[in-house]
Motif scaffolding. Sequence first.
Motif, PDB file in Angstrom:
ATOM      1  N   ARG B  98       0.826  -1.195   0.000  1.00 32.69           N
ATOM      2  CA  ARG B  98       0.000   0.000   0.000  1.00 32.69           C
ATOM      3  C   ARG B  98       0.866   1.254   0.000  1.00 32.69           C
ATOM      4  O   ARG B  98       0.509   2.274  -0.589  1.00 32.69           O
ATOM      5  N   TRP B 115      -6.714  -9.404  -2.194  1.00 30.70           N
ATOM      6  CA  TRP B 115      -8.059  -8.911  -1.873  1.00 30.70           C
ATOM      7  C   TRP B 115      -7.929  -7.546  -1.263  1.00 30.70           C
ATOM      8  O   TRP B 115      -7.213  -7.398  -0.272  1.00 30.70           O
ATOM      9  N   PRO B 116      -8.584  -6.563  -1.760  1.00 32.87           N
ATOM     10  CA  PRO B 116      -9.359  -6.622  -2.992  1.00 32.87           C
ATOM     11  C   PRO B 116      -8.570  -5.956  -4.111  1.00 32.87           C
ATOM     12  O   PRO B 116      -7.929  -4.950  -3.899  1.00 32.87           O
ATOM     13  N   LEU B 350     -11.366   0.542  -7.882  1.00 33.31           N
ATOM     14  CA  LEU B 350     -10.017   0.904  -7.435  1.00 33.31           C
ATOM     15  C   LEU B 350      -9.829   0.125  -6.135  1.00 33.31           C
ATOM     16  O   LEU B 350     -10.390   0.486  -5.110  1.00 33.31           O
ATOM     17  N   GLY B 352     -10.971  -2.238  -3.617  1.00 33.59           N
ATOM     18  CA  GLY B 352     -12.313  -2.711  -3.323  1.00 33.59           C
ATOM     19  C   GLY B 352     -13.392  -1.661  -3.536  1.00 33.59           C
ATOM     20  O   GLY B 352     -14.569  -1.935  -3.342  1.00 33.59           O
ATOM     21  N   ARG B 353     -12.981  -0.443  -3.894  1.00 33.55           N
ATOM     22  CA  ARG B 353     -13.956   0.647  -4.003  1.00 33.55           C
ATOM     23  C   ARG B 353     -14.389   0.855  -5.435  1.00 33.55           C
ATOM     24  O   ARG B 353     -13.556   0.913  -6.330  1.00 33.55           O
ATOM     25  N   TRP B 385      -9.439  14.986   0.090  1.00 36.46           N
ATOM     26  CA  TRP B 385      -8.936  13.614   0.275  1.00 36.46           C
ATOM     27  C   TRP B 385      -8.546  12.995  -1.061  1.00 36.46           C
ATOM     28  O   TRP B 385      -7.621  12.192  -1.152  1.00 36.46           O
ATOM     29  N   PRO B 389      -4.404  10.293  -3.430  1.00 37.22           N
ATOM     30  CA  PRO B 389      -3.924   9.406  -4.505  1.00 37.22           C
ATOM     31  C   PRO B 389      -3.304  10.152  -5.686  1.00 37.22           C
ATOM     32  O   PRO B 389      -2.647   9.528  -6.515  1.00 37.22           O
TER      33      PRO B 389
END
Lengths: 169, 425, 107
Positions: B98, B115-116, B350, B352-353, B385, B389
Amino acid sequence: MNTPIESRARRRALKTLAATGMALGGLSLGLLTPAQVLAAAPGMPLPDEAVADTLVRLFGDRKPQPAGEHIKLDAPLIAENGSVVPIRIESDLPMAADNYVKHVYIISDKNRRPLNAKFTLTPESGRLSMATNVRMAGTTDVRVIAEMSDGTLWEAKQEVKVTVGGCGG
Amino acid sequence: MKHQRMWIVGLAAAAFATVQAADFVDTNQSRATPEAQGGIVDGKQKRYAGPPFGGVPNDWSEWPGYRDDKPYPAPQQATLPADLKGDADNGRKLYMSRAKAPCTGCHLIRGDDVWPAGNVSTDHQQIGDRYATPEAEAVLYQYIYDSRVINPQSFMPPWGTVGILSPQEIVDIIAFLKTQRGPLPEEKDPARNPNTRPLPENYFGDNLDPTNNAAVVLAEGAIDTWTRQGPKGKSCADCHGEIEKMQGIAAQYPKYFPLYRRVMSMEDLVAWHGADETGLELPSQGAENIHLALLIRMQSNGMPVAVDIESPEAKAAYERGKALYYQRVGQRNHACADCHDADRGGGKFLGGRLLGKKTDGMTRHFPTLRTNFAQIWDMRKRMQWCMTPLGMNYLPADAVEYAEIELYLTSFDNGKPISAPGMRH
Amino acid sequence: MATGQVRIRVPDGVKAGDVVTVRVLVTHPMEVLRMEGGKPVEKNYNFIHRMAATYNGKTVFEAETTQAVSQNPFFSFPVKVTEPGKLQIQFEDTEGRSYTGETDIKF
């Protein structure tokens, strides 16, 4: 009028005071560790617990039987976060004066402390139909266990996948 | 860059206004709470202390943002270093890390532990078959190091050029990618694979029910703010009457105001107009500001969004907002469009979202309860927020750039009903 | 978030003998356990740990809750009503504060 919580809170406060007093007394004799003194406060962290131990703690050697159609557990198959996972429970189990669902337990197997909540109902509840939102540490089985007034246990179980990471919203 | 000019013109006009009788209010100075302004303290952006912002250690001051013309590194040729040997196991760890990206946010690999995974970009489960030769490996190296050399349209960040991945790390990842070959193993769980994963259900229930959405309860408490007289001896209610009279108003926001010479959201208007008229302090991202803006917006629930993008000023702001939406910024050289246009990431996973798709409209439920943080977010905090990314420090919550992006985005909601506060994960 | 606001919702048009589904929410942070060095930080965390509902003074539903109940706890539960009356719902958190809401159920 004392509501049940008031009277119980008062009783517990008295009990806590008594326990603390005793504990402090014990401490002076070197019999109790400070952790035991602190454990008297209701919000202190409790030790990690495996779900098998939770079940033994709550039910001793009584084993829940699969509820099948008797309990309908509605939880998301995939929860995008574990902070708010809605749990809905519908059941046709009896709610008669001599035979009724006395307690409902929600248990998330993989949580550090698996028991999310315990509920107490009465024959006046009429029908078991309830809902709440729980926290899950990650992907886990969630079980709903209904304890009848005679001690019989019925269980419904479902896996909830909790996705983590990413951003979204 | 167009924006840059407007900013300077704004400053000059503001200076002029101090000499002349002010016919407009200078909004260049942010009226957000200190942490929502995101100023630089000791060379690092001071962000919101709480989750999720508090958990991000990076500072991106050196990378280009919406307000500056800091240069972004040009595409760099990269040659696969002959002396480096790849460690596939470490490559897999990096791929899933991450802190590094993670690659699995956009790409799928094999393994039940993945996952995921997301599907914004190419499926990598058989990439080893496609890049089997040494020549292909060199291409892969260049692609990860800086994809722009091969494909100028690529929206993958140039991981090597910006120093997120070292040559050794890229070589490790290539060694791992070479293991992704041969027939696909049987998928044990369709939800693992973003291409077969079911779309998230709306399992939160009725977002407008106060026994379901705590944001409703908190917004209703803002009636105290609405009726409270400030130091100027006036309350919102003194001029506007009952809160119910606000019905339909919020549907027109964001809106251009000549007095402020800019587009304002309801939150901006509370922070400026509300505060100026009453003397109350209602800074952007303060609880009172968000709760009151939400309460006003709730009066328009069920009504169709109707923002103006036709009048000359609104049209100009819309065009600037659109340009900002497509502008590449930050360490990762991403634009809003990379995640929210349907021909890029919009409507895909993206990680799990599920990413929102611009054309579906993404603004009608704001301000919304973020269940995972137990916070109410307006559009601005959402945008702030989103900068993470991108690898960009956020602008002040009341920045005109955000207001114009918000206008552009809200235009896709025109005609669709408002339903605020929403409930999101 | 303003802590301790209670909202109760019961359906309209209740008749004698109906099983009514009561919905209740209390605003509360339900403080989450913090870990440091793999161990829980020892302190008294603030969360709702008890809830009780009475109808005309008689307890009809109780909950014992842990930190694994979501922030702003929500419950819905059944009550069979045979006469009109007052539904009172009380929450208590681990810092000893209690929060009460009530509503009348009319036929």
